[in-house]
Write an enzyme that holds these catalytic residues in place. Structure first.
Site, PDB file in Angstrom:
ATOM      1  N   ASN A 206      45.233  43.202  39.011  1.00 11.56           N
ATOM      2  CA  ASN A 206      43.902  44.426  39.546  1.00 11.56           C
ATOM      3  C   ASN A 206      42.919  43.523  39.994  1.00 11.56           C
ATOM      4  O   ASN A 206      42.583  42.623  39.157  1.00 11.56           O
ATOM      5  CB  ASN A 206      43.707  45.763  38.069  1.00 11.56           C
ATOM      6  CG  ASN A 206      43.422  46.322  38.260  1.00 11.56           C
ATOM      7  OD1 ASN A 206      43.020  47.121  39.967  1.00 11.56           O
ATOM      8  ND2 ASN A 206      42.611  47.599  37.624  1.00 11.56           N
TER       9      ASN A 206
ATOM     10  N   ASN B 237      40.335  43.277  37.972  1.00 14.85           N
ATOM     11  CA  ASN B 237      39.877  43.267  37.262  1.00 14.85           C
ATOM     12  C   ASN B 237      39.972  41.808  35.400  1.00 14.85           C
ATOM     13  O   ASN B 237      39.817  41.085  35.376  1.00 14.85           O
ATOM     14  CB  ASN B 237      39.009  44.093  35.858  1.00 14.85           C
ATOM     15  CG  ASN B 237      40.184  44.551  34.830  1.00 14.85           C
ATOM     16  OD1 ASN B 237      41.314  44.407  35.425  1.00 14.85           O
ATOM     17  ND2 ASN B 237      40.429  45.581  34.252  1.00 14.85           N
ATOM     18  N   LYS B 238      41.408  41.222  36.715  1.00 17.95           N
ATOM     19  CA  LYS B 238      42.437  40.177  35.948  1.00 17.95           C
ATOM     20  C   LYS B 238      41.190  39.012  36.406  1.00 17.95           C
ATOM     21  O   LYS B 238      40.974  38.494  36.672  1.00 17.95           O
ATOM     22  CB  LYS B 238      43.565  40.853  36.028  1.00 17.95           C
ATOM     23  CG  LYS B 238      44.355  41.960  35.936  1.00 17.95           C
ATOM     24  CD  LYS B 238      44.454  42.455  34.595  1.00 17.95           C
ATOM     25  CE  LYS B 238      44.900  43.725  33.664  1.00 17.95           C
ATOM     26  NZ  LYS B 238      44.282  44.342  34.701  1.00 17.95           N
ATOM     27  N   ILE B 239      42.415  37.762  35.810  1.00 14.68           N
ATOM     28  CA  ILE B 239      41.545  36.254  35.783  1.00 14.68           C
ATOM     29  C   ILE B 239      41.555  36.170  37.548  1.00 14.68           C
ATOM     30  O   ILE B 239      41.090  35.585  37.712  1.00 14.68           O
ATOM     31  CB  ILE B 239      43.247  35.484  34.910  1.00 14.68           C
ATOM     32  CG1 ILE B 239      42.834  35.999  33.357  1.00 14.68           C
ATOM     33  CG2 ILE B 239      42.777  34.326  35.412  1.00 14.68           C
ATOM     34  CD1 ILE B 239      41.839  35.272  33.034  1.00 14.68           C
TER      35      ILE B 239
END
Length: 376
Positions: free
Chosen positions: A189, A191-193
Protein backbone atom coordinates in the site's frame (compact mmCIF):
# COMPACT_ATOMS: atom_id res chain seq x y z
CA UNK A 1 1.82 27.82 7.13
CA UNK A 2 4.55 25.46 8.28
CA UNK A 3 5.71 22.58 6.11
CA UNK A 4 3.33 19.61 6.27
CA UNK A 5 4.86 16.55 7.96
CA UNK A 6 2.99 13.40 6.93
CA UNK A 7 2.81 10.11 8.76
CA UNK A 8 4.25 7.82 6.07
CA UNK A 9 4.56 9.15 2.54
CA UNK A 10 5.48 7.00 -0.46
CA UNK A 11 9.17 7.36 -1.34
CA UNK A 12 10.26 6.74 -4.92
CA UNK A 13 13.80 5.59 -5.69
CA UNK A 14 14.15 6.80 -9.27
CA UNK A 15 14.10 3.57 -11.30
CA UNK A 16 10.34 2.99 -11.05
CA UNK A 17 9.59 5.03 -14.19
CA UNK A 18 12.04 2.97 -16.25
CA UNK A 19 10.07 -0.22 -15.59
CA UNK A 20 6.76 1.57 -16.15
CA UNK A 21 7.98 3.05 -19.44
CA UNK A 22 9.13 -0.39 -20.56
CA UNK A 23 5.63 -1.70 -19.89
CA UNK A 24 4.12 1.04 -22.04
CA UNK A 25 6.71 0.62 -24.79
CA UNK A 26 5.96 -3.11 -25.02
CA UNK A 27 2.19 -2.66 -24.47
CA UNK A 28 2.24 -4.81 -21.32
CA UNK A 29 -0.47 -2.74 -19.58
CA UNK A 30 -2.43 -5.72 -18.28
CA UNK A 31 -2.63 -7.68 -14.98
CA UNK A 32 0.20 -9.97 -16.14
CA UNK A 33 3.59 -9.44 -17.72
CA UNK A 34 7.37 -9.23 -17.28
CA UNK A 35 7.22 -6.74 -14.41
CA UNK A 36 4.91 -9.01 -12.41
CA UNK A 37 7.24 -11.97 -12.96
CA UNK A 38 10.31 -9.87 -12.16
CA UNK A 39 8.75 -8.41 -9.02
CA UNK A 40 7.85 -11.87 -7.73
CA UNK A 41 11.38 -13.10 -8.40
CA UNK A 42 12.84 -10.10 -6.56
CA UNK A 43 10.63 -10.80 -3.54
CA UNK A 44 11.47 -14.50 -3.53
CA UNK A 45 15.18 -13.72 -3.57
CA UNK A 46 14.77 -11.16 -0.78
CA UNK A 47 12.76 -13.25 1.68
CA UNK A 48 14.56 -16.52 0.91
CA UNK A 49 13.65 -19.83 2.61
CA UNK A 50 12.79 -21.32 -0.81
CA UNK A 51 9.42 -19.56 -0.78
CA UNK A 52 7.23 -18.86 -3.84
CA UNK A 53 5.58 -15.42 -4.07
CA UNK A 54 2.42 -14.45 -5.97
CA UNK A 55 1.87 -10.73 -6.52
CA UNK A 56 -1.72 -9.63 -5.95
CA UNK A 57 -3.88 -6.51 -5.99
CA UNK A 58 -3.75 -6.01 -2.20
CA UNK A 59 -2.65 -7.54 1.07
CA UNK A 60 -6.34 -8.09 1.80
CA UNK A 61 -6.60 -10.21 -1.36
CA UNK A 62 -3.60 -12.22 -0.15
CA UNK A 63 -5.25 -12.96 3.20
CA UNK A 64 -8.47 -13.92 1.42
CA UNK A 65 -6.75 -16.33 -0.98
CA UNK A 66 -4.73 -17.78 1.90
CA UNK A 67 -8.00 -18.63 3.63
CA UNK A 68 -9.42 -20.07 0.39
CA UNK A 69 -6.40 -22.33 -0.05
CA UNK A 70 -6.65 -23.44 3.57
CA UNK A 71 -10.21 -24.53 2.90
CA UNK A 72 -11.91 -22.10 5.28
CA UNK A 73 -15.70 -22.34 4.95
CA UNK A 74 -18.83 -20.92 6.55
CA UNK A 75 -18.88 -23.54 9.31
CA UNK A 76 -15.35 -22.70 10.44
CA UNK A 77 -13.75 -20.38 12.98
CA UNK A 78 -10.47 -18.56 12.39
CA UNK A 79 -8.38 -17.11 15.21
CA UNK A 80 -7.21 -13.59 14.43
CA UNK A 81 -5.12 -11.08 16.34
CA UNK A 82 -7.49 -8.44 17.69
CA UNK A 83 -4.98 -5.58 17.70
CA UNK A 84 -4.70 -4.98 13.96
CA UNK A 85 -6.21 -3.24 10.96
CA UNK A 86 -9.62 -4.52 9.79
CA UNK A 87 -8.08 -6.01 6.64
CA UNK A 88 -6.63 -8.83 8.77
CA UNK A 89 -10.11 -9.91 9.85
CA UNK A 90 -12.50 -8.96 7.05
CA UNK A 91 -11.50 -11.81 4.69
CA UNK A 92 -12.60 -14.30 7.33
CA UNK A 93 -16.11 -12.93 6.87
CA UNK A 94 -15.71 -13.06 3.07
CA UNK A 95 -15.60 -16.84 3.49
CA UNK A 96 -18.63 -16.76 5.76
CA UNK A 97 -16.49 -17.99 8.63
CA UNK A 98 -16.38 -16.63 12.18
CA UNK A 99 -13.40 -14.65 13.51
CA UNK A 100 -12.21 -15.41 17.04
CA UNK A 101 -10.19 -12.51 18.40
CA UNK A 102 -7.15 -12.98 20.62
CA UNK A 103 -5.56 -10.09 22.52
CA UNK A 104 -1.91 -9.03 22.65
CA UNK A 105 1.05 -9.45 24.99
CA UNK A 106 2.92 -6.36 26.20
CA UNK A 107 6.37 -7.11 24.79
CA UNK A 108 5.62 -6.90 21.06
CA UNK A 109 1.95 -5.80 21.14
CA UNK A 110 1.16 -8.89 19.04
CA UNK A 111 -0.83 -12.08 19.62
CA UNK A 112 -0.48 -13.43 23.15
CA UNK A 113 0.57 -17.11 22.91
CA UNK A 114 -0.97 -17.89 26.31
CA UNK A 115 -4.35 -16.50 25.27
CA UNK A 116 -3.99 -18.21 21.88
CA UNK A 117 -3.82 -21.66 23.46
CA UNK A 118 -6.64 -20.79 25.83
CA UNK A 119 -8.80 -19.74 22.86
CA UNK A 120 -7.99 -22.91 20.91
CA UNK A 121 -8.98 -25.18 23.79
CA UNK A 122 -12.11 -23.20 24.64
CA UNK A 123 -13.33 -23.17 21.04
CA UNK A 124 -12.78 -26.94 20.85
CA UNK A 125 -14.83 -27.39 24.00
CA UNK A 126 -17.61 -25.07 22.81
CA UNK A 127 -17.84 -26.10 19.14
CA UNK A 128 -16.45 -29.62 19.11
CA UNK A 129 -13.65 -28.75 16.69
CA UNK A 130 -10.47 -26.72 16.49
CA UNK A 131 -10.28 -23.39 14.65
CA UNK A 132 -9.39 -23.77 10.96
CA UNK A 133 -6.51 -21.26 10.92
CA UNK A 134 -4.58 -18.71 12.98
CA UNK A 135 -3.75 -15.18 11.77
CA UNK A 136 -1.00 -13.49 13.83
CA UNK A 137 0.13 -10.00 12.79
CA UNK A 138 3.55 -8.34 12.97
CA UNK A 139 2.19 -4.97 14.05
CA UNK A 140 3.97 -1.78 13.00
CA UNK A 141 6.82 -4.00 11.77
CA UNK A 142 7.52 -5.61 15.15
CA UNK A 143 7.81 -9.41 14.83
CA UNK A 144 5.39 -11.48 16.88
CA UNK A 145 6.62 -14.25 19.18
CA UNK A 146 6.61 -16.75 16.33
CA UNK A 147 8.40 -19.57 18.14
CA UNK A 148 5.66 -19.76 20.76
CA UNK A 149 2.84 -19.18 18.26
CA UNK A 150 4.10 -21.82 15.83
CA UNK A 151 4.67 -24.32 18.65
CA UNK A 152 1.04 -23.98 19.74
CA UNK A 153 -0.26 -24.08 16.17
CA UNK A 154 1.73 -27.23 15.45
CA UNK A 155 0.63 -28.81 18.73
CA UNK A 156 -3.00 -28.62 17.61
CA UNK A 157 -2.26 -29.01 13.88
CA UNK A 158 -3.73 -25.62 12.94
CA UNK A 159 -2.18 -23.81 9.94
CA UNK A 160 -0.86 -20.28 10.39
CA UNK A 161 -1.60 -17.50 7.90
CA UNK A 162 1.06 -14.95 8.86
CA UNK A 163 0.11 -11.30 8.31
CA UNK A 164 3.40 -9.51 7.59
CA UNK A 165 1.70 -6.64 5.74
CA UNK A 166 3.55 -4.08 7.88
CA UNK A 167 6.74 -6.09 8.32
CA UNK A 168 8.55 -6.47 4.99
CA UNK A 169 12.24 -6.59 5.93
CA UNK A 170 11.65 -7.36 9.60
CA UNK A 171 13.37 -10.44 11.04
CA UNK A 172 12.68 -12.77 13.94
CA UNK A 173 15.80 -14.66 15.02
CA UNK A 174 17.40 -13.90 11.67
CA UNK A 175 14.48 -15.11 9.57
CA UNK A 176 12.24 -12.84 7.51
CA UNK A 177 8.73 -12.21 8.78
CA UNK A 178 6.16 -13.83 6.52
CA UNK A 179 8.11 -17.09 6.17
CA UNK A 180 7.09 -18.87 9.39
CA UNK A 181 3.47 -19.74 8.63
CA UNK A 182 1.94 -22.05 6.05
CA UNK A 183 1.26 -18.84 4.11
CA UNK A 184 2.56 -15.29 4.56
CA UNK A 185 1.06 -11.98 3.52
CA UNK A 186 2.74 -8.77 2.34
CA UNK A 187 1.28 -5.36 1.53
CA UNK A 188 2.57 -2.67 -0.80
CA UNK A 189 0.00 0.00 0.00
CA UNK A 190 1.07 3.60 -0.51
CA UNK A 191 2.17 4.08 3.10
CA UNK A 192 4.27 0.92 3.48
CA UNK A 193 8.08 0.45 3.44
CA UNK A 194 7.84 0.06 -0.34
CA UNK A 195 4.78 0.57 -2.50
CA UNK A 196 3.23 -0.51 -5.78
CA UNK A 197 0.57 2.20 -5.31
CA UNK A 198 -1.78 -0.55 -4.21
CA UNK A 199 -0.81 -4.20 -4.04
CA UNK A 200 0.16 -7.19 -1.98
CA UNK A 201 1.53 -10.71 -2.19
CA UNK A 202 0.93 -14.20 -0.85
CA UNK A 203 4.02 -16.12 0.24
CA UNK A 204 3.62 -19.84 -0.51
CA UNK A 205 5.57 -22.92 0.53
CA UNK A 206 5.54 -24.62 -2.87
CA UNK A 207 5.20 -24.06 -6.58
CA UNK A 208 1.96 -26.05 -6.47
CA UNK A 209 0.43 -23.63 -3.94
CA UNK A 210 1.66 -20.64 -5.95
CA UNK A 211 0.01 -21.99 -9.10
CA UNK A 212 -3.21 -22.62 -7.19
CA UNK A 213 -3.08 -19.05 -5.88
CA UNK A 214 -2.64 -17.71 -9.42
CA UNK A 215 -5.56 -19.87 -10.55
CA UNK A 216 -7.94 -18.36 -7.98
CA UNK A 217 -6.52 -14.86 -8.54
CA UNK A 218 -7.37 -15.00 -12.26
CA UNK A 219 -11.07 -15.91 -11.97
CA UNK A 220 -10.42 -19.67 -11.59
CA UNK A 221 -10.42 -20.23 -15.32
CA UNK A 222 -9.85 -23.89 -16.17
CA UNK A 223 -7.37 -25.07 -18.78
CA UNK A 224 -9.80 -25.32 -21.70
CA UNK A 225 -10.17 -23.73 -25.16
CA UNK A 226 -13.31 -21.96 -23.95
CA UNK A 227 -14.11 -20.14 -20.69
CA UNK A 228 -14.62 -23.01 -18.26
CA UNK A 229 -15.19 -22.34 -14.55
CA UNK A 230 -15.63 -25.09 -11.97
CA UNK A 231 -14.72 -23.03 -8.89
CA UNK A 232 -15.34 -19.45 -7.75
CA UNK A 233 -12.41 -17.22 -8.63
CA UNK A 234 -11.37 -13.62 -8.09
CA UNK A 235 -9.79 -10.76 -10.02
CA UNK A 236 -6.83 -10.37 -7.68
CA UNK A 237 -3.67 -10.26 -9.84
CA UNK A 238 -1.33 -7.26 -9.66
CA UNK A 239 -1.08 -5.14 -12.81
CA UNK A 240 2.14 -5.07 -14.83
CA UNK A 241 2.27 -1.27 -14.38
CA UNK A 242 2.07 -1.44 -10.58
CA UNK A 243 4.58 -4.28 -10.53
CA UNK A 244 6.97 -2.00 -12.40
CA UNK A 245 6.79 0.43 -9.49
CA UNK A 246 7.50 -2.51 -7.18
CA UNK A 247 10.60 -3.57 -9.12
CA UNK A 248 12.03 -0.08 -8.77
CA UNK A 249 11.11 0.02 -5.09
CA UNK A 250 12.91 -3.25 -4.38
CA UNK A 251 16.15 -1.51 -5.36
CA UNK A 252 15.75 0.90 -2.43
CA UNK A 253 13.96 -1.34 0.09
CA UNK A 254 16.91 -1.74 2.45
CA UNK A 255 17.77 1.95 2.19
CA UNK A 256 14.19 2.96 3.07
CA UNK A 257 14.05 0.46 5.93
CA UNK A 258 17.35 1.60 7.41
CA UNK A 259 16.13 5.19 7.31
CA UNK A 260 12.98 4.28 9.25
CA UNK A 261 15.09 2.43 11.78
CA UNK A 262 17.30 5.51 12.13
CA UNK A 263 14.20 7.68 12.62
CA UNK A 264 13.02 5.35 15.40
CA UNK A 265 16.44 5.56 17.04
CA UNK A 266 16.33 9.36 16.87
CA UNK A 267 12.85 9.51 18.41
CA UNK A 268 14.01 7.17 21.18
CA UNK A 269 17.00 9.37 21.95
CA UNK A 270 15.09 12.66 21.85
CA UNK A 271 12.24 11.39 24.02
CA UNK A 272 14.26 9.38 26.56
CA UNK A 273 13.89 12.03 29.28
CA UNK A 274 10.23 12.80 28.56
CA UNK A 275 8.18 11.84 31.61
CA UNK A 276 5.26 9.53 30.91
CA UNK A 277 6.15 9.01 27.25
CA UNK A 278 7.66 5.73 26.09
CA UNK A 279 8.72 4.77 22.58
CA UNK A 280 7.89 1.26 21.40
CA UNK A 281 11.02 -0.88 21.51
CA UNK A 282 12.04 -4.41 20.62
CA UNK A 283 12.01 -6.90 23.53
CA UNK A 284 15.43 -8.33 22.61
CA UNK A 285 17.84 -8.73 19.72
CA UNK A 286 15.71 -11.66 18.49
CA UNK A 287 13.24 -9.05 17.24
CA UNK A 288 14.61 -6.99 14.34
CA UNK A 289 11.82 -4.59 13.39
CA UNK A 290 11.72 -2.47 10.25
CA UNK A 291 10.00 0.15 12.48
CA UNK A 292 7.53 0.90 9.70
CA UNK A 293 5.92 3.35 12.13
CA UNK A 294 7.39 4.67 15.36
CA UNK A 295 4.76 4.59 18.10
CA UNK A 296 4.62 6.11 21.56
CA UNK A 297 2.55 5.41 24.66
CA UNK A 298 1.43 8.32 26.83
CA UNK A 299 0.78 7.92 30.55
CA UNK A 300 -1.45 10.96 31.24
CA UNK A 301 -0.68 11.10 34.97
CA UNK A 302 3.09 11.02 34.52
CA UNK A 303 3.19 13.04 31.29
CA UNK A 304 0.80 15.74 32.44
CA UNK A 305 -0.92 15.52 29.07
CA UNK A 306 -3.04 13.03 27.16
CA UNK A 307 -2.48 11.33 23.84
CA UNK A 308 -5.30 13.47 22.38
CA UNK A 309 -3.72 16.70 23.60
CA UNK A 310 -0.41 15.77 21.97
CA UNK A 311 -2.13 14.79 18.71
CA UNK A 312 -4.15 18.03 18.66
CA UNK A 313 -1.05 20.14 19.23
CA UNK A 314 0.83 18.33 16.48
CA UNK A 315 -2.13 18.81 14.11
CA UNK A 316 -2.10 22.53 14.82
CA UNK A 317 1.56 22.51 13.81
CA UNK A 318 0.62 20.80 10.53
CA UNK A 319 1.98 17.41 11.63
CA UNK A 320 0.01 14.23 10.91
CA UNK A 321 -0.34 11.49 13.55
CA UNK A 322 -2.68 8.57 14.07
CA UNK A 323 -3.98 6.68 17.11
CA UNK A 324 -2.93 3.04 17.35
CA UNK A 325 -5.30 0.52 15.77
CA UNK A 326 -8.65 0.16 17.47
CA UNK A 327 -8.83 -3.55 18.42
CA UNK A 328 -11.19 -5.66 16.36
CA UNK A 329 -13.05 -6.90 19.43
CA UNK A 330 -14.10 -3.27 20.09
CA UNK A 331 -15.33 -2.65 16.54
CA UNK A 332 -19.13 -2.45 16.17
CA UNK A 333 -19.09 -4.69 13.09
CA UNK A 334 -17.61 -7.50 15.21
CA UNK A 335 -19.59 -6.87 18.41
CA UNK A 336 -20.98 -10.43 18.62
CA UNK A 337 -17.69 -12.16 17.82
CA UNK A 338 -15.95 -14.57 20.25
CA UNK A 339 -13.01 -12.87 21.94
CA UNK A 340 -10.24 -13.70 24.41
CA UNK A 341 -8.93 -10.47 25.86
CA UNK A 342 -6.66 -9.28 28.66
CA UNK A 343 -6.95 -5.49 28.36
CA UNK A 344 -3.55 -4.99 26.69
CA UNK A 345 -4.70 -3.89 23.25
CA UNK A 346 -7.44 -1.67 24.68
CA UNK A 347 -4.88 0.14 26.86
CA UNK A 348 -2.54 0.52 23.87
CA UNK A 349 -5.36 1.94 21.78
CA UNK A 350 -6.38 4.39 24.50
CA UNK A 351 -2.86 5.74 25.06
CA UNK A 352 -0.87 5.11 21.89
CA UNK A 353 0.06 7.39 19.01
CA UNK A 354 1.81 6.74 15.68
CA UNK A 355 4.35 9.43 14.83
CA UNK A 356 5.57 10.56 11.39
CA UNK A 357 8.02 7.88 10.27
CA UNK A 358 8.36 8.05 6.48
CA UNK A 359 11.81 7.56 4.98
CA UNK A 360 11.61 10.96 3.26
CA UNK A 361 11.59 12.79 6.60
CA UNK A 362 14.70 14.65 7.70
CA UNK A 363 16.24 14.74 11.17
CA UNK A 364 15.01 18.32 11.40
CA UNK A 365 11.45 17.11 10.75
CA UNK A 366 11.74 14.59 13.59
CA UNK A 367 13.20 17.22 15.92
CA UNK A 368 10.25 19.50 15.14
CA UNK A 369 7.78 16.71 15.98
CA UNK A 370 9.53 16.05 19.30
CA UNK A 371 9.66 19.75 20.14
CA UNK A 372 5.89 20.00 19.80
CA UNK A 373 5.39 16.84 21.87
CA UNK A 374 7.47 18.25 24.69
CA UNK A 375 5.60 21.57 24.71
CA UNK A 376 2.77 21.68 27.26
Amino acid sequence: MKKRILLSLAHMGGKEQDFIQEAFDTNWVVPLGPNVNGFEEDLEKYIGEGKQVVALSAGTAAIHLGLVLLGVQSSDEVICQSFTFAASANPIKYQGATPVFVDSERDTWNMDPVLLEKAILDRKEKTGKYPKAIIPVHLYGMPAKMDEIMAIANKYDIPVLEDAAEALGSNYKGRKCGTFGHFGVLSFNGNKIITTSGGGALICNSEKEAKETMFYATQARENAPHYQHEKIGYNYRLSNICAGIGRGQMMVLDEHMHRRQAIHKLYTELLKEAKGITVMKKPSDDFDSNFWLTCILVDPKKAGQTREEIADRLAQDNIETRPLWKPMHLQPVFKDTPMYVNGVSEALFNNGLCLPSGSLLTNEDIQRVVQVILEK
